[in-house]
Design a protein around this motif. Structure first.
Motif, PDB file in Angstrom:
ATOM      1  N   PHE A   1      31.115 122.123 -11.113  1.00 11.53           N
ATOM      2  CA  PHE A   1      29.783 122.707 -11.271  1.00 11.53           C
ATOM      3  C   PHE A   1      29.405 122.836 -12.745  1.00 11.53           C
ATOM      4  O   PHE A   1      28.253 122.630 -13.116  1.00 11.53           O
ATOM      5  CB  PHE A   1      29.693 124.068 -10.578  1.00 11.53           C
ATOM      6  CG  PHE A   1      29.685 123.995  -9.069  1.00 11.53           C
ATOM      7  CD1 PHE A   1      28.852 123.119  -8.393  1.00 11.53           C
ATOM      8  CD2 PHE A   1      30.505 124.825  -8.325  1.00 11.53           C
ATOM      9  CE1 PHE A   1      28.840 123.064  -7.004  1.00 11.53           C
ATOM     10  CE2 PHE A   1      30.498 124.782  -6.937  1.00 11.53           C
ATOM     11  CZ  PHE A   1      29.668 123.895  -6.273  1.00 11.53           C
ATOM     12  N   SER A   2      30.379 123.158 -13.601  1.00 16.47           N
ATOM     13  CA  SER A   2      30.115 123.235 -15.042  1.00 16.47           C
ATOM     14  C   SER A   2      29.711 121.871 -15.584  1.00 16.47           C
ATOM     15  O   SER A   2      28.793 121.763 -16.401  1.00 16.47           O
ATOM     16  CB  SER A   2      31.351 123.742 -15.793  1.00 16.47           C
ATOM     17  OG  SER A   2      31.619 125.077 -15.453  1.00 16.47           O
ATOM     18  N   ALA A   3      30.392 120.836 -15.115  1.00 15.55           N
ATOM     19  CA  ALA A   3      30.038 119.478 -15.532  1.00 15.55           C
ATOM     20  C   ALA A   3      28.622 119.123 -15.076  1.00 15.55           C
ATOM     21  O   ALA A   3      27.841 118.522 -15.821  1.00 15.55           O
ATOM     22  CB  ALA A   3      31.044 118.477 -14.980  1.00 15.55           C
ATOM     23  N   ALA A   4      28.275 119.515 -13.858  1.00 20.76           N
ATOM     24  CA  ALA A   4      26.931 119.225 -13.342  1.00 20.76           C
ATOM     25  C   ALA A   4      25.860 119.920 -14.179  1.00 20.76           C
ATOM     26  O   ALA A   4      24.828 119.318 -14.501  1.00 20.76           O
ATOM     27  CB  ALA A   4      26.825 119.658 -11.878  1.00 20.76           C
ATOM     28  N   THR A   5      26.103 121.180 -14.550  1.00 19.73           N
ATOM     29  CA  THR A   5      25.104 121.898 -15.359  1.00 19.73           C
ATOM     30  C   THR A   5      25.035 121.343 -16.776  1.00 19.73           C
ATOM     31  O   THR A   5      23.980 121.376 -17.401  1.00 19.73           O
ATOM     32  CB  THR A   5      25.374 123.417 -15.388  1.00 19.73           C
ATOM     33  OG1 THR A   5      26.658 123.652 -15.946  1.00 19.73           O
ATOM     34  CG2 THR A   5      25.269 124.023 -14.004  1.00 19.73           C
ATOM     35  N   ALA A   6      26.148 120.820 -17.288  1.00 21.63           N
ATOM     36  CA  ALA A   6      26.124 120.200 -18.618  1.00 21.63           C
ATOM     37  C   ALA A   6      25.312 118.901 -18.592  1.00 21.63           C
ATOM     38  O   ALA A   6      24.583 118.597 -19.537  1.00 21.63           O
ATOM     39  CB  ALA A   6      27.547 119.925 -19.102  1.00 21.63           C
TER      40      ALA A   6
ATOM     41  N   ASP B   1      22.878 118.211 -16.392  1.00 23.65           N
ATOM     42  CA  ASP B   1      21.480 118.559 -16.103  1.00 23.65           C
ATOM     43  C   ASP B   1      21.320 120.066 -16.208  1.00 23.65           C
ATOM     44  O   ASP B   1      21.539 120.786 -15.231  1.00 23.65           O
ATOM     45  CB  ASP B   1      21.076 118.074 -14.715  1.00 23.65           C
ATOM     46  CG  ASP B   1      19.606 118.341 -14.403  1.00 23.65           C
ATOM     47  OD1 ASP B   1      18.928 119.030 -15.196  1.00 23.65           O
ATOM     48  OD2 ASP B   1      19.135 117.862 -13.355  1.00 23.65           O
ATOM     49  N   PRO B   2      20.938 120.578 -17.386  1.00 21.47           N
ATOM     50  CA  PRO B   2      20.819 122.024 -17.594  1.00 21.47           C
ATOM     51  C   PRO B   2      19.770 122.715 -16.707  1.00 21.47           C
ATOM     52  O   PRO B   2      19.789 123.929 -16.591  1.00 21.47           O
ATOM     53  CB  PRO B   2      20.427 122.135 -19.070  1.00 21.47           C
ATOM     54  CG  PRO B   2      20.889 120.860 -19.692  1.00 21.47           C
ATOM     55  CD  PRO B   2      20.742 119.823 -18.616  1.00 21.47           C
ATOM     56  N   GLY B   3      18.922 121.959 -16.047  1.00 20.43           N
ATOM     57  CA  GLY B   3      17.923 122.548 -15.164  1.00 20.43           C
ATOM     58  C   GLY B   3      18.287 122.507 -13.696  1.00 20.43           C
ATOM     59  O   GLY B   3      17.464 122.793 -12.825  1.00 20.43           O
ATOM     60  N   TYR B   4      19.531 122.181 -13.382  1.00 21.43           N
ATOM     61  CA  TYR B   4      19.980 121.984 -12.000  1.00 21.43           C
ATOM     62  C   TYR B   4      20.388 123.331 -11.398  1.00 21.43           C
ATOM     63  O   TYR B   4      21.533 123.748 -11.468  1.00 21.43           O
ATOM     64  CB  TYR B   4      21.134 120.994 -12.012  1.00 21.43           C
ATOM     65  CG  TYR B   4      21.520 120.386 -10.683  1.00 21.43           C
ATOM     66  CD1 TYR B   4      20.798 120.614  -9.525  1.00 21.43           C
ATOM     67  CD2 TYR B   4      22.626 119.566 -10.608  1.00 21.43           C
ATOM     68  CE1 TYR B   4      21.172 120.054  -8.328  1.00 21.43           C
ATOM     69  CE2 TYR B   4      23.013 118.992  -9.416  1.00 21.43           C
ATOM     70  CZ  TYR B   4      22.281 119.236  -8.280  1.00 21.43           C
ATOM     71  OH  TYR B   4      22.656 118.674  -7.084  1.00 21.43           O
ATOM     72  N   ALA B   5      19.428 124.002 -10.762  1.00 19.81           N
ATOM     73  CA  ALA B   5      19.632 125.361 -10.248  1.00 19.81           C
ATOM     74  C   ALA B   5      20.739 125.442  -9.200  1.00 19.81           C
ATOM     75  O   ALA B   5      21.523 126.393  -9.187  1.00 19.81           O
ATOM     76  CB  ALA B   5      18.320 125.905  -9.681  1.00 19.81           C
ATOM     77  N   ALA B   6      20.818 124.472  -8.323  1.00 20.58           N
ATOM     78  CA  ALA B   6      21.838 124.503  -7.272  1.00 20.58           C
ATOM     79  C   ALA B   6      23.243 124.467  -7.873  1.00 20.58           C
ATOM     80  O   ALA B   6      24.161 125.115  -7.361  1.00 20.58           O
ATOM     81  CB  ALA B   6      21.639 123.340  -6.310  1.00 20.58           C
ATOM     82  N   ALA B   7      23.413 123.730  -8.969  1.00 24.29           N
ATOM     83  CA  ALA B   7      24.723 123.672  -9.622  1.00 24.29           C
ATOM     84  C   ALA B   7      25.076 125.025 -10.232  1.00 24.29           C
ATOM     85  O   ALA B   7      26.230 125.455 -10.184  1.00 24.29           O
ATOM     86  CB  ALA B   7      24.740 122.576 -10.682  1.00 24.29           C
ATOM     87  N   TYR B   8      24.078 125.708 -10.806  1.00 25.33           N
ATOM     88  CA  TYR B   8      24.335 127.049 -11.345  1.00 25.33           C
ATOM     89  C   TYR B   8      24.705 128.030 -10.232  1.00 25.33           C
ATOM     90  O   TYR B   8      25.588 128.879 -10.406  1.00 25.33           O
ATOM     91  CB  TYR B   8      23.120 127.574 -12.112  1.00 25.33           C
ATOM     92  CG  TYR B   8      22.983 126.977 -13.486  1.00 25.33           C
ATOM     93  CD1 TYR B   8      23.824 127.359 -14.522  1.00 25.33           C
ATOM     94  CD2 TYR B   8      22.015 126.021 -13.749  1.00 25.33           C
ATOM     95  CE1 TYR B   8      23.702 126.815 -15.790  1.00 25.33           C
ATOM     96  CE2 TYR B   8      21.883 125.470 -15.009  1.00 25.33           C
ATOM     97  CZ  TYR B   8      22.725 125.869 -16.029  1.00 25.33           C
ATOM     98  OH  TYR B   8      22.605 125.324 -17.277  1.00 25.33           O
TER      99      TYR B   8
END
Length: 108
Positions: free
Chosen positions: A80-85, A87-94
């Motif tokens: 999930f940290s990789a996903a947010t890195a 795409d910083p706007g990816y709410a589902a990953a956060y």
């Protein structure tokens, strides 16, 4: 006689279950229209990403999270940290990251 919205349900009470089904179907249809029409496209887009690698990391995080053990939560946090890195706007990953951190902390 019963009224819902602009529909009237004037039926003989011999088949109460059929009347109940009609009213329930009308309620579901009315709510579906109301709920779907109030959801903005921008709100839906916050849950998605256009970055395929971010989405892949998100899916890896979900899969790891579902293991439900310490190692799975640790791997989920990483994914999930990789996903947010990516795409910083990816709410589902956060959201997944928050849940994985919570699971990891409560299992220690």
């Amino acid at each position: 006689m019963s009224t819902f919205g602009q529909r009237q349900f004037d039926r003989d009470l011999t088949d109460v279950f059929k009347i109940q089904d009609e009213i329930a179907s009308a309620v579901v249809a009315a709510l579906k229209l109301h709920l779907l029409s109030t959801e903005s496209p921008a709100a839906r887009d916050e849950l998605r990403t256009g970055n395929i690698e971010a989405y892949n990391q998100y899916l890896r995080g979900k899969e790891s999270f579902n293991h439900g053990d310490q190692d799975g939560y640790r791997r989920a946090v990483k994914a999930f940290s990789a996903a947010t890195a990516l795409d910083p706007g990816y709410a589902a990953a956060y959201a997944g990251l928050a849940l994985a951190h919570f699971g990891w902390r409560t299992r220690q």
